[in-house]
Motif scaffolding. Sequence first.
Motif, mmCIF file in Angstrom:
data_model
loop_
_atom_site.group_PDB
_atom_site.id
_atom_site.type_symbol
_atom_site.label_atom_id
_atom_site.label_comp_id
_atom_site.label_asym_id
_atom_site.label_seq_id
_atom_site.Cartn_x
_atom_site.Cartn_y
_atom_site.Cartn_z
ATOM 1 N N ILE A 156 42.040 29.332 39.702
ATOM 2 C CA ILE A 156 43.323 29.792 39.383
ATOM 3 C C ILE A 156 43.718 30.567 38.241
ATOM 4 C CG2 ILE A 156 45.635 28.742 38.499
ATOM 5 C CD1 ILE A 156 45.216 26.491 40.471
ATOM 6 N N SER A 157 42.832 30.328 37.110
ATOM 7 C CA SER A 157 43.241 31.171 36.040
ATOM 8 C C SER A 157 42.530 32.631 35.912
ATOM 9 C CB SER A 157 42.352 30.570 34.619
ATOM 10 O OG SER A 157 41.137 30.565 34.903
ATOM 11 N N ILE A 158 41.730 32.691 36.859
ATOM 12 C CA ILE A 158 41.152 34.247 37.253
ATOM 13 C C ILE A 158 41.749 34.881 38.449
ATOM 14 C CG2 ILE A 158 39.221 33.885 35.747
ATOM 15 C CD1 ILE A 158 37.576 33.521 38.376
ATOM 16 N N ASN A 159 42.577 34.487 39.006
ATOM 17 C CA ASN A 159 42.650 34.810 40.649
ATOM 18 C C ASN A 159 43.555 36.003 40.646
ATOM 19 O OD1 ASN A 159 41.900 33.356 42.518
ATOM 20 N ND2 ASN A 159 43.525 31.907 42.783
ATOM 21 N N PHE A 160 44.428 36.512 39.617
ATOM 22 C CA PHE A 160 45.129 37.721 39.959
ATOM 23 C C PHE A 160 45.043 38.727 38.677
ATOM 24 C CE2 PHE A 160 47.504 33.961 41.631
ATOM 25 C CZ PHE A 160 47.087 34.335 43.048
ATOM 26 N N PRO A 161 43.720 38.986 38.695
ATOM 27 C CA PRO A 161 43.541 39.846 37.127
ATOM 28 C C PRO A 161 44.138 41.309 37.406
ATOM 29 C CG PRO A 161 41.449 39.732 38.679
ATOM 30 C CD PRO A 161 42.709 38.671 39.177
ATOM 31 N N THR A 162 44.222 41.979 38.642
ATOM 32 C CA THR A 162 44.970 43.170 38.901
ATOM 33 C C THR A 162 46.320 43.135 38.826
ATOM 34 O OG1 THR A 162 44.719 42.960 41.368
ATOM 35 C CG2 THR A 162 43.040 43.957 40.106
ATOM 36 N N PHE A 163 47.052 41.901 39.008
ATOM 37 C CA PHE A 163 48.527 41.976 38.949
ATOM 38 C C PHE A 163 49.052 42.186 37.420
ATOM 39 C CE2 PHE A 163 47.625 40.984 43.037
ATOM 40 C CZ PHE A 163 48.513 39.927 43.742
ATOM 41 N N VAL B 265 51.106 33.998 51.012
ATOM 42 C CA VAL B 265 50.520 32.798 50.915
ATOM 43 C C VAL B 265 48.891 32.812 50.332
ATOM 44 C CG1 VAL B 265 52.078 31.240 52.058
ATOM 45 C CG2 VAL B 265 50.140 32.220 53.131
ATOM 46 N N ASN B 266 48.428 31.959 49.786
ATOM 47 C CA ASN B 266 47.163 31.961 49.446
ATOM 48 C C ASN B 266 46.468 30.498 49.229
ATOM 49 O OD1 ASN B 266 46.808 31.415 46.510
ATOM 50 N ND2 ASN B 266 48.497 33.086 46.541
ATOM 51 N N PHE B 267 45.305 30.661 49.401
ATOM 52 C CA PHE B 267 44.745 29.110 49.111
ATOM 53 C C PHE B 267 43.252 29.608 48.589
ATOM 54 C CE2 PHE B 267 46.785 29.026 53.416
ATOM 55 C CZ PHE B 267 47.524 28.150 53.448
ATOM 56 N N HIS B 268 42.909 28.727 47.522
ATOM 57 C CA HIS B 268 41.910 28.801 46.709
ATOM 58 C C HIS B 268 41.556 27.579 46.044
ATOM 59 C CE1 HIS B 268 44.672 28.709 43.476
ATOM 60 N NE2 HIS B 268 45.564 29.523 44.265
ATOM 61 N N LYS C 292 45.057 41.599 48.530
ATOM 62 C CA LYS C 292 43.910 42.311 48.930
ATOM 63 C C LYS C 292 43.016 42.738 47.966
ATOM 64 C CE LYS C 292 43.616 45.193 53.127
ATOM 65 N NZ LYS C 292 44.247 46.405 53.582
ATOM 66 N N GLN C 293 43.417 42.825 46.871
ATOM 67 C CA GLN C 293 42.593 43.267 45.671
ATOM 68 C C GLN C 293 41.612 42.273 45.267
ATOM 69 O OE1 GLN C 293 44.357 45.662 42.718
ATOM 70 N NE2 GLN C 293 45.438 46.878 44.133
ATOM 71 N N CYS C 294 42.411 40.832 45.378
ATOM 72 C CA CYS C 294 41.706 39.744 44.904
ATOM 73 C C CYS C 294 40.950 38.748 45.949
ATOM 74 C CB CYS C 294 42.771 38.822 44.141
ATOM 75 S SG CYS C 294 43.410 39.835 42.841
ATOM 76 N N ALA C 295 40.818 39.407 47.310
ATOM 77 C CA ALA C 295 40.428 38.761 48.241
ATOM 78 C C ALA C 295 39.124 37.729 48.170
ATOM 79 C CB ALA C 295 40.349 39.528 49.626
ATOM 80 N N SER C 296 38.254 38.353 47.324
ATOM 81 C CA SER C 296 36.892 37.730 46.880
ATOM 82 C C SER C 296 37.091 36.289 46.334
ATOM 83 C CB SER C 296 35.865 38.469 46.384
ATOM 84 O OG SER C 296 36.517 38.738 44.852
ATOM 85 N N LEU D 89 39.724 34.230 46.615
ATOM 86 C CA LEU D 89 40.564 33.288 47.598
ATOM 87 C C LEU D 89 39.833 32.745 48.893
ATOM 88 C CD1 LEU D 89 43.543 35.642 47.739
ATOM 89 C CD2 LEU D 89 43.242 33.951 46.067
ATOM 90 N N LEU D 90 40.220 31.497 49.082
ATOM 91 C CA LEU D 90 39.443 31.010 50.427
ATOM 92 C C LEU D 90 40.093 31.782 51.400
ATOM 93 C CD1 LEU D 90 39.695 27.126 49.422
ATOM 94 C CD2 LEU D 90 37.754 28.652 49.491
ATOM 95 N N SER D 91 41.496 32.059 51.514
ATOM 96 C CA SER D 91 42.172 32.620 52.416
ATOM 97 C C SER D 91 43.636 33.230 51.887
ATOM 98 C CB SER D 91 42.385 31.869 53.698
ATOM 99 O OG SER D 91 43.154 30.821 53.515
ATOM 100 N N TYR D 92 44.293 34.069 52.646
ATOM 101 C CA TYR D 92 45.656 34.443 52.188
ATOM 102 C C TYR D 92 46.106 35.048 53.610
ATOM 103 C CZ TYR D 92 43.656 39.381 51.961
ATOM 104 O OH TYR D 92 43.590 40.811 52.028
ATOM 105 N N GLY D 93 47.384 35.688 53.397
ATOM 106 C CA GLY D 93 48.099 36.170 54.379
ATOM 107 C C GLY D 93 49.532 36.429 53.982
ATOM 108 N N GLY D 94 50.158 37.389 54.732
ATOM 109 C CA GLY D 94 51.893 37.797 54.207
ATOM 110 C C GLY D 94 51.878 39.177 54.847
ATOM 111 N N HIS D 95 52.973 39.540 53.980
ATOM 112 C CA HIS D 95 53.308 41.001 54.184
ATOM 113 C C HIS D 95 53.797 41.365 53.059
ATOM 114 C CE1 HIS D 95 57.732 39.413 54.069
ATOM 115 N NE2 HIS D 95 57.081 38.625 54.856
ATOM 116 N N TYR D 96 54.587 42.500 53.020
ATOM 117 C CA TYR D 96 55.027 43.293 51.675
ATOM 118 C C TYR D 96 55.605 42.706 50.775
ATOM 119 C CZ TYR D 96 57.228 47.248 49.068
ATOM 120 O OH TYR D 96 57.397 48.120 47.895
#
Length: 94
Positions: free
Chosen positions: A87-94, A79-82, A62-66, A68-75
Amino acid sequence: MTGKIKCLRFCIRKLASWCCCTVASRLVDLFNRPAFVISLNNGIGKGSGRSISEFNIHQGLKQCASLLLSYGGHYRAAVNFHKGRQISINFPTF
């Protein structure tokens, strides 16, 4: 677990996208860290993520939603699409 949880990320060209969830689950079992495995085909990444109890992987996406093309899931799973170039910048907050 204290501090920032490090997430494992792997991008594999032309991996069958249905394999991503199995590989991500195995990585979580082996390393006790959240894991994303991304299949890159024709410039679009389709990824599967699995997590540990200490980290809500869906909130992380959710923090990286901007980015991603789309995403979904649970706790514990997501899954995500981009676009591949992100790819190299997708998850900076993780």
